[in-house]
Structure formats: structure tokens, C-alpha cells
Design a protein around this motif. Sequence first.
Motif, PDB file in Angstrom:
ATOM      1  N   LEU A  18       1.049  -1.329  -0.151  1.00 61.17           N
ATOM      2  CA  LEU A  18      -0.502  -0.407   0.210  1.00 61.17           C
ATOM      3  C   LEU A  18       0.626   1.245   0.171  1.00 61.17           C
ATOM      4  O   LEU A  18       0.737   2.171  -0.823  1.00 61.17           O
ATOM      5  CB  LEU A  18      -0.818  -0.085   1.412  1.00 61.17           C
ATOM      6  N   THR A  19       1.804   1.311   0.595  1.00 59.68           N
ATOM      7  CA  THR A  19       3.078   2.276   1.074  1.00 59.68           C
ATOM      8  C   THR A  19       3.511   2.209  -0.373  1.00 59.68           C
ATOM      9  O   THR A  19       3.273   4.067  -0.860  1.00 59.68           O
ATOM     10  CB  THR A  19       3.933   1.909   1.866  1.00 59.68           C
ATOM     11  N   ALA A  20       3.936   1.856  -1.443  1.00 61.84           N
ATOM     12  CA  ALA A  20       4.515   1.907  -2.815  1.00 61.84           C
ATOM     13  C   ALA A  20       3.453   2.411  -4.029  1.00 61.84           C
ATOM     14  O   ALA A  20       3.569   3.428  -3.933  1.00 61.84           O
ATOM     15  CB  ALA A  20       5.293   0.424  -2.965  1.00 61.84           C
ATOM     16  N   ALA A  21       1.974   1.534  -2.947  1.00 59.21           N
ATOM     17  CA  ALA A  21       1.407   2.406  -4.061  1.00 59.21           C
ATOM     18  C   ALA A  21       0.619   3.931  -3.807  1.00 59.21           C
ATOM     19  O   ALA A  21       0.397   3.871  -5.142  1.00 59.21           O
ATOM     20  CB  ALA A  21      -0.426   0.705  -4.340  1.00 59.21           C
ATOM     21  N   ASN A  22       0.679   4.229  -3.056  1.00 58.72           N
ATOM     22  CA  ASN A  22       0.441   5.165  -2.512  1.00 58.72           C
ATOM     23  C   ASN A  22       1.687   6.494  -2.946  1.00 58.72           C
ATOM     24  O   ASN A  22       1.470   7.703  -3.305  1.00 58.72           O
ATOM     25  CB  ASN A  22       0.334   5.528  -0.971  1.00 58.72           C
ATOM     26  N   ARG A  23       2.686   5.835  -3.690  1.00 58.83           N
ATOM     27  CA  ARG A  23       3.727   6.415  -3.830  1.00 58.83           C
ATOM     28  C   ARG A  23       3.665   6.872  -6.013  1.00 58.83           C
ATOM     29  O   ARG A  23       4.086   7.146  -6.650  1.00 58.83           O
ATOM     30  CB  ARG A  23       4.844   6.229  -3.491  1.00 58.83           C
ATOM     31  N   ASP A  24       2.941   5.756  -6.099  1.00 53.43           N
ATOM     32  CA  ASP A  24       2.744   6.013  -7.847  1.00 53.43           C
ATOM     33  C   ASP A  24       2.723   7.125  -8.299  1.00 53.43           C
ATOM     34  O   ASP A  24       1.608   8.098  -8.037  1.00 53.43           O
ATOM     35  CB  ASP A  24       1.150   5.165  -8.447  1.00 53.43           C
ATOM     36  N   PRO A  25       3.388   7.343  -9.224  1.00 55.35           N
ATOM     37  CA  PRO A  25       3.551   9.270  -9.945  1.00 55.35           C
ATOM     38  C   PRO A  25       2.180   8.828 -10.712  1.00 55.35           C
ATOM     39  O   PRO A  25       1.322  10.471 -11.286  1.00 55.35           O
ATOM     40  CB  PRO A  25       4.645   8.765 -10.876  1.00 55.35           C
ATOM     41  N   SER A  26       1.584   8.371 -11.608  1.00 57.58           N
ATOM     42  CA  SER A  26       0.054   8.376 -11.675  1.00 57.58           C
ATOM     43  C   SER A  26      -0.868   8.771 -10.972  1.00 57.58           C
ATOM     44  O   SER A  26      -1.946   9.453 -11.144  1.00 57.58           O
ATOM     45  CB  SER A  26      -0.386   7.393 -12.419  1.00 57.58           C
ATOM     46  N   LEU A  27      -0.892   8.954  -9.456  1.00 62.15           N
ATOM     47  CA  LEU A  27      -2.010   9.374  -8.904  1.00 62.15           C
ATOM     48  C   LEU A  27      -1.653  11.027  -8.420  1.00 62.15           C
ATOM     49  O   LEU A  27      -2.470  11.839  -8.162  1.00 62.15           O
ATOM     50  CB  LEU A  27      -1.498   8.840  -7.169  1.00 62.15           C
ATOM     51  N   GLY A  28       0.215  11.798  -8.442  1.00 59.76           N
ATOM     52  CA  GLY A  28       0.191  12.972  -8.728  1.00 59.76           C
ATOM     53  C   GLY A  28       1.283  13.111  -8.844  1.00 59.76           C
ATOM     54  O   GLY A  28       2.367  12.261  -8.707  1.00 59.76           O
ATOM     55  N   ALA A  29       1.861  14.368  -8.609  1.00 59.42           N
ATOM     56  CA  ALA A  29       3.629  14.858  -8.944  1.00 59.42           C
ATOM     57  C   ALA A  29       3.422  14.634  -6.958  1.00 59.42           C
ATOM     58  O   ALA A  29       3.422  14.740  -6.566  1.00 59.42           O
ATOM     59  CB  ALA A  29       3.721  16.421  -9.527  1.00 59.42           C
ATOM     60  N   ASP A  30       5.068  14.156  -7.138  1.00 56.86           N
ATOM     61  CA  ASP A  30       5.930  14.512  -5.961  1.00 56.86           C
ATOM     62  C   ASP A  30       5.079  13.866  -4.712  1.00 56.86           C
ATOM     63  O   ASP A  30       4.454  14.882  -3.532  1.00 56.86           O
ATOM     64  CB  ASP A  30       5.893  16.514  -5.592  1.00 56.86           C
ATOM     65  N   MET A  31       4.339  12.668  -4.556  1.00 55.87           N
ATOM     66  CA  MET A  31       4.104  11.544  -3.689  1.00 55.87           C
ATOM     67  C   MET A  31       4.774  11.293  -2.898  1.00 55.87           C
ATOM     68  O   MET A  31       4.020  10.928  -1.412  1.00 55.87           O
ATOM     69  CB  MET A  31       3.238  10.972  -5.167  1.00 55.87           C
ATOM     70  N   ASP A  32       6.042  11.471  -2.445  1.00 54.18           N
ATOM     71  CA  ASP A  32       6.815  11.892  -1.374  1.00 54.18           C
ATOM     72  C   ASP A  32       6.545  12.646  -0.003  1.00 54.18           C
ATOM     73  O   ASP A  32       6.695  12.481   1.043  1.00 54.18           O
ATOM     74  CB  ASP A  32       8.296  11.329  -1.506  1.00 54.18           C
ATOM     75  N   ARG A  33       6.174  13.859  -0.991  1.00 54.19           N
ATOM     76  CA  ARG A  33       5.678  15.501  -0.103  1.00 54.19           C
ATOM     77  C   ARG A  33       4.604  14.724   0.493  1.00 54.19           C
ATOM     78  O   ARG A  33       3.027  14.487  -0.012  1.00 54.19           O
ATOM     79  CB  ARG A  33       6.083  15.724  -0.787  1.00 54.19           C
ATOM     80  N   VAL A  34       4.429  15.220   2.461  1.00 48.95           N
ATOM     81  CA  VAL A  34       2.640  15.280   2.997  1.00 48.95           C
ATOM     82  C   VAL A  34       2.418  16.738   2.158  1.00 48.95           C
ATOM     83  O   VAL A  34       2.750  17.458   2.540  1.00 48.95           O
ATOM     84  CB  VAL A  34       3.289  15.164   3.813  1.00 48.95           C
ATOM     85  N   ASP A  35       1.065  16.588   1.616  1.00 47.69           N
ATOM     86  CA  ASP A  35      -0.004  18.048   1.118  1.00 47.69           C
ATOM     87  C   ASP A  35      -0.762  17.277   1.638  1.00 47.69           C
ATOM     88  O   ASP A  35      -1.492  17.523   0.784  1.00 47.69           O
ATOM     89  CB  ASP A  35       0.652  17.883  -0.097  1.00 47.69           C
ATOM     90  N   PRO A  36      -1.786  17.420   3.210  1.00 46.92           N
ATOM     91  CA  PRO A  36      -2.566  17.474   3.428  1.00 46.92           C
ATOM     92  C   PRO A  36      -4.189  17.599   2.606  1.00 46.92           C
ATOM     93  O   PRO A  36      -5.554  17.608   2.314  1.00 46.92           O
ATOM     94  CB  PRO A  36      -2.803  18.049   4.364  1.00 46.92           C
ATOM     95  N   LEU A  37      -3.913  19.178   1.629  1.00 45.28           N
ATOM     96  CA  LEU A  37      -4.325  19.358   0.920  1.00 45.28           C
ATOM     97  C   LEU A  37      -4.305  18.954  -0.506  1.00 45.28           C
ATOM     98  O   LEU A  37      -5.416  19.296  -1.009  1.00 45.28           O
ATOM     99  CB  LEU A  37      -4.207  21.363   0.228  1.00 45.28           C
ATOM    100  N   ARG A  38      -3.681  17.575  -0.818  1.00 44.27           N
ATOM    101  CA  ARG A  38      -3.922  16.365  -2.207  1.00 44.27           C
ATOM    102  C   ARG A  38      -5.042  16.356  -2.004  1.00 44.27           C
ATOM    103  O   ARG A  38      -5.686  15.541  -1.856  1.00 44.27           O
ATOM    104  CB  ARG A  38      -2.551  15.805  -2.459  1.00 44.27           C
ATOM    105  N   ASP A  39      -5.361  16.678  -3.470  1.00 46.62           N
ATOM    106  CA  ASP A  39      -6.556  15.506  -4.090  1.00 46.62           C
ATOM    107  C   ASP A  39      -5.898  14.184  -4.102  1.00 46.62           C
ATOM    108  O   ASP A  39      -5.402  14.010  -6.103  1.00 46.62           O
ATOM    109  CB  ASP A  39      -7.296  16.371  -4.807  1.00 46.62           C
ATOM    110  N   ALA A  40      -6.576  13.277  -3.785  1.00 47.15           N
ATOM    111  CA  ALA A  40      -5.456  12.058  -4.221  1.00 47.15           C
ATOM    112  C   ALA A  40      -7.302  10.353  -4.099  1.00 47.15           C
ATOM    113  O   ALA A  40      -6.871   9.982  -3.600  1.00 47.15           O
ATOM    114  CB  ALA A  40      -4.185  11.973  -4.119  1.00 47.15           C
ATOM    115  N   PRO A  41      -8.157  11.056  -4.892  1.00 41.90           N
ATOM    116  CA  PRO A  41      -8.986  10.416  -3.894  1.00 41.90           C
ATOM    117  C   PRO A  41      -9.064   8.300  -4.392  1.00 41.90           C
ATOM    118  O   PRO A  41      -9.078   7.638  -3.344  1.00 41.90           O
ATOM    119  CB  PRO A  41     -10.489  11.136  -5.121  1.00 41.90           C
ATOM    120  N   SER A  42      -7.981   7.820  -5.040  1.00 39.94           N
ATOM    121  CA  SER A  42      -7.811   6.865  -5.577  1.00 39.94           C
ATOM    122  C   SER A  42      -6.927   6.324  -4.490  1.00 39.94           C
ATOM    123  O   SER A  42      -6.299   4.944  -5.366  1.00 39.94           O
ATOM    124  CB  SER A  42      -7.214   5.867  -6.871  1.00 39.94           C
TER     125      SER A  42
END
Length: 104
Positions: A18-42
Motif C-alpha cells: 500500500l505504501t508503494a502504491a500511494n507513491r505511484d506517480p500516476s496519482l500526482g506529482a511529488d507523492m513522497d511529500r506530505v500534502d494535506p490539501l492534495r486531491d488523491a481520491p484513489s
Amino acid sequence: MELGGQRIAKGEMVLCSLTAANRDPSLGADMDRVDPLRDAPSHLAFGHGIHRCIGAPLAQMEMRIAYPALLRRFPSLRLAVPYDEVPFRELAIVYGVKELPVAF
Ligand code: HEM
């Protein structure tokens, strides 16, 4: 069958990180960075399917309430050590910090 360009033979085990899946670049840019305002519904932080976290709505409500309350109470809350010195757990099912020294 084939999944994401990878052939999976009958009987082979597929282990999903799950951790690697949440860093999938197809979810958005810079997925290693904590961004509470990010819209990543999947994202898969609460799992998926029949075993999806039953406590997700409670956890999300707690975060919506607790983080703003914490920052209102301690507006200058910040790390007390450089980020590189924050110790992370190396062997744990749920990844996270061992401790988080803060100053306010
Ligand atoms: C930020 C907080 C939380 C995170 C990141 C989280 C994450 C997860 C994940 C990824 C799963 C799926 C595990 C799997 O696929 O096998 C899960 C399942 C579960 N979670 Fe959470 N969880 C959180 C908070 C909570 C809370 C507050 C509760 C209860 C009040 C809770 C109760 C459960 C239960 C009972 C399951 C098992 C569901 C099932 O197997 O059908 N979780 N959680």
C-alpha cells in the motif's frame, strides 16, 4: 494474466504494498511529500475492497479536528531537529516515526 505489464502465472503470489502504491506517480506529482490539501481520491492508505479500513471515516474526522486544533493551540509548532535526524521505524507493518521531537 497480465497486470501493469507484468505477467502473473497461475498460483503465483501477489503481494501489494500500500505504501508503494500511494507513491505511484500516476496519482500526482511529488507523492513522497506530505500534502494535506492534495486531491488523491484513489489512494490506498485505508486499503481497498472488502477489507477497507472500517475506521477510515473516524480517523479522517479525528484528523480534520485534531490537526487544526493542535496548530491553533501551538501556532509556532515546528520540528526541534533537522528533518534528516527524525528517526523512522525500519521494520514495522505501519511505517512512521519512532519519535518526533518538536518545539513551540
Ligand atoms: C489513520 C488511521 C488509520 C489507518 C491509516 C488505517 C489503515 C487501515 C488499512 C490499510 C486497513 C486494511 C488492511 C488490509 O487490507 O488488510 C485497515 C483495516 C482496518 N481498520 Fe484501519 N486504519 C486507521 C484507523 C482505524 C481506526 C480509527 C479504526 C477503528 C476505530 C480502524 C479499524 C480497522 C479495522 C477493524 C480494519 C479491518 C477491516 C477488515 O478487515 O474488514 N482503523 N486499516
